[in-house]
Design an enzyme around this catalytic site. Sequence first.
Site, PDB file in Angstrom:
ATOM      1  N   HIS A  66       1.119  -0.966  -0.024  1.00 39.97           N
ATOM      2  CA  HIS A  66       0.298  -0.106   0.319  1.00 39.97           C
ATOM      3  C   HIS A  66       0.867   0.829  -0.284  1.00 39.97           C
ATOM      4  CE1 HIS A  66      -3.062   2.938   1.036  1.00 39.97           C
ATOM      5  NE2 HIS A  66      -2.290   3.183   2.018  1.00 39.97           N
ATOM      6  N   HIS A  91       3.582   7.142   5.363  1.00 38.85           N
ATOM      7  CA  HIS A  91       2.264   7.581   5.391  1.00 38.85           C
ATOM      8  C   HIS A  91       1.715   7.127   6.725  1.00 38.85           C
ATOM      9  CE1 HIS A  91       0.258   5.516   2.809  1.00 38.85           C
ATOM     10  NE2 HIS A  91      -1.212   5.694   3.222  1.00 38.85           N
ATOM     11  N   GLU A  95       1.226   5.950  12.707  1.00 37.41           N
ATOM     12  CA  GLU A  95      -0.093   5.890  13.091  1.00 37.41           C
ATOM     13  C   GLU A  95      -0.574   4.600  13.499  1.00 37.41           C
ATOM     14  OE1 GLU A  95      -3.199   7.420  12.625  1.00 37.41           O
ATOM     15  OE2 GLU A  95      -5.121   6.471  13.073  1.00 37.41           O
ATOM     16  N   ASP A  96       0.209   3.861  12.624  1.00 36.69           N
ATOM     17  CA  ASP A  96      -0.355   1.923  13.226  1.00 36.69           C
ATOM     18  C   ASP A  96       1.157   1.283  13.685  1.00 36.69           C
ATOM     19  OD1 ASP A  96      -2.226   2.252  11.700  1.00 36.69           O
ATOM     20  OD2 ASP A  96      -1.860   2.329   9.662  1.00 36.69           O
ATOM     21  N   ASP A 158      -3.667   7.959  -1.290  1.00 37.32           N
ATOM     22  CA  ASP A 158      -4.112   7.312  -0.367  1.00 37.32           C
ATOM     23  C   ASP A 158      -5.088   6.971  -0.664  1.00 37.32           C
ATOM     24  OD1 ASP A 158      -3.756   5.964   1.638  1.00 37.32           O
ATOM     25  OD2 ASP A 158      -4.331   7.617   3.218  1.00 37.32           O
ATOM     26  N   ASP A 278     -21.559  13.817 -26.588  1.00 35.08           N
ATOM     27  CA  ASP A 278     -20.306  14.340 -26.780  1.00 35.08           C
ATOM     28  C   ASP A 278     -19.846  12.724 -25.824  1.00 35.08           C
ATOM     29  OD1 ASP A 278     -22.047  15.457 -24.341  1.00 35.08           O
ATOM     30  OD2 ASP A 278     -20.399  16.892 -23.829  1.00 35.08           O
TER      31      ASP A 278
HETATM   32 MN    MN Z   1      -2.721   4.840   3.884  1.00 40.16          MN
END
Ligand code: MN
Length: 743
Positions: A66, A91, A95-96, A158, A278
């Site tokens: 990811h 990223h 957080e994790d 993300d 269109d």
């Molecule tokens: Mn993520």
Amino acid sequence: MIALEKYHLSEEDEKKAILREYRSLLRALKNRLKKGDKKLVRRAFEIAADAHQHMRRKSGEPYIFHPLAVARIVADEIALGVTSVICALLHDTVEDTEVTLKDIEMEFGSTCSKIVEGLTKISNVVETKNTTQQAENFKKILLTLADDPRVILIKIADRLHNMRTLESMSRDKQLKISSETTFLYAPLANRLGLYEIKSELEDLVLKYTETEAWEDITKKLLETKRERTRYINEFIKPIKEELEKNNFEFEIFGRPKSVHSIWNKMKTKHVTFEEVYDLFAIRIILKTNSEREDCWKVFSIITNHYQHSLERLRDWVSAPKSNGYEALHTTVMGPGGRWVEVQIRTERMNEIAEKGLAAHWKYKEGNAGQESKLDDWLKHIRELLQNPDSNAMDFIQDLKRDIFNDEIYVYTPQGDMRILPAGATALDFAFDIHSELGKTCIGAKVNYKLVPISHVLKNADQIEIITSKKQKPSEDWLKFVITAKAKSRIKYYLKEEKRLIAADGKEMLIRKLEHMKVSTQSSNLHEISNYYKYASPQDLCYAIAINNFDLKELSKFTVIGDKIFAPIQEEKKEIPKEESQEDYQKALPGKGYELVLFGESSDKIAYKLANCCQPIPGDDVFGFVTSGEGLKIHRTNCPNAATLLANYGHRVVKAKWAKNKEISFLAGVLINGIDDVGVINKITNVLSGELKMNMRSMSIDSKDGLFEGNIKVFVNHKKELDELCRRLEKLEGINKVIRLDAE
Ligand code: MN
């Protein structure tokens, strides 16, 4: 893209696959790597791989795929540099995992740690379920945006990867993530000029929320591809020859419009796929140094060959959109009398259109003009956010209007250009220049003609604002301003004004209370304001000041010591209050009750069918706990669904239909065709004769040999309605049959 089958791989093969992804990331960055950069990217990859080592995604693949994919999007599709790629790799670590912001700062410096901090904050914000107002959360996201736009760009990457891999999520996660995407991320991508990403996000949302429509359009696009290619070639041929003759260096090709935009057209214009004229646009990309001149030369070559529609000429070369988009769009009559949209851009303009303004911003060698435009917008957002009183939900709505609307270009008396949303009034313009100018605005001269402040501006208007020191903002003003800035300033002034008036009222109240020998402590003030159902003592004081409340009323109250007590009320008067989380919990029969089966056990829970989308059995639906009317059932493709799901996720209850033949539902069908004596007979024959349906009403209007009818029938299931539409469509003379959403 990473195949989902990856998780069947052996550990050894998995490692190889991860390294392969990593190497293609480096390749994508290739010409942006300076000395020492490669090492940093490698380090970020190692830290992330290590931190996520034991984690897997819902699909079963190792988690590191990811962040790698997000970094790849950041490098390839948004064209950001090394710093952003490093942050994208990291990223989700803070957080994790065990990795801390301090660790990141030590390894990569404070810029990276700040960006990752922003990303961590956003993810905390979105995951919070127990906040009553998701809008408050979105406001926080926008605050981070104003800090460093890279935060939101990486967040969009993300989100794009999450949408691309939404398949393995549960159904309610799919709906929640999709609605957030519709509500916030797609508009933001649009506002930042990331058109490719915006279209892909919208298409993916459609795939998960309107699966049937998405599949249908995708299939039809494929089926009609050959015919389209043939037509495009025919259209392009003479243009191509002429451009070559004039020694242009260029690319010319036809490009299908996005599934979402086709679907949107079908829906808003009530037309079928075949009637969307269109389905594609022709794009010409020029390699040139005299950009403006050559764009117009090409325009004149095209319009020499094909008749063009004057109303549909869009010149974003002379005046770029505020998200940086530059191009010349025109619509011409192609072979066979078909309207064809042609977009003319230079290579530089194309790069901006595909990868957004940010790619050309500070992080690359700067282009002063572009830079200031993004800066202007960020400044605008910051200004709006600074207003502490603005209600988050209003704010988001106002801002979305700013983001979505078409733009007009208007001028100050000095000839400076300002960009405003279409529909903006003279007063919006005044507030856009300066709040002080807005506050005291009494009228304007538009192109030297005197107009009221509510006058709606048009493209190219020149506006001079007329002010008076005596002027004061009033409640009415909110009815005709449309920009977020004007709205928030006016609300602020009104509040301020009310506060000042209330202060006078408070003095009168205090004098009265002192006379009654009652202390002026706040519990006494609340006792009075609650009794009369004012929202706050301030509202009571305001009412006193404007003579809406007679202080003599207080003689009804009892005084004991220095306290005042309201008279006992016969019937229990309910004090109006904001709905709280507890109320909502009570409204549901016990926690963990997630599935509403209705039709069968409809007597267990009272529900209503939402008028905005009129669901019937067979439709994909969800329940929504309203504040006053209990449970309401909406279709997942209801026009209001995205707003409801994104902002009040906690009020959403899963719902599905249970079998029941006894209950029937009212549904509407719109039908049109060629007027013919027998047509009504044929329709009623199908309805009551063949299908034995119960019809409530039918109205038919006919004009110039065509008719349009509106039929209301009772059905037990969507299948019956589909069958009805199918049979009606087959009747001779009938052109189109569409299900109606609402009254
Ligand atoms: Mn993520």
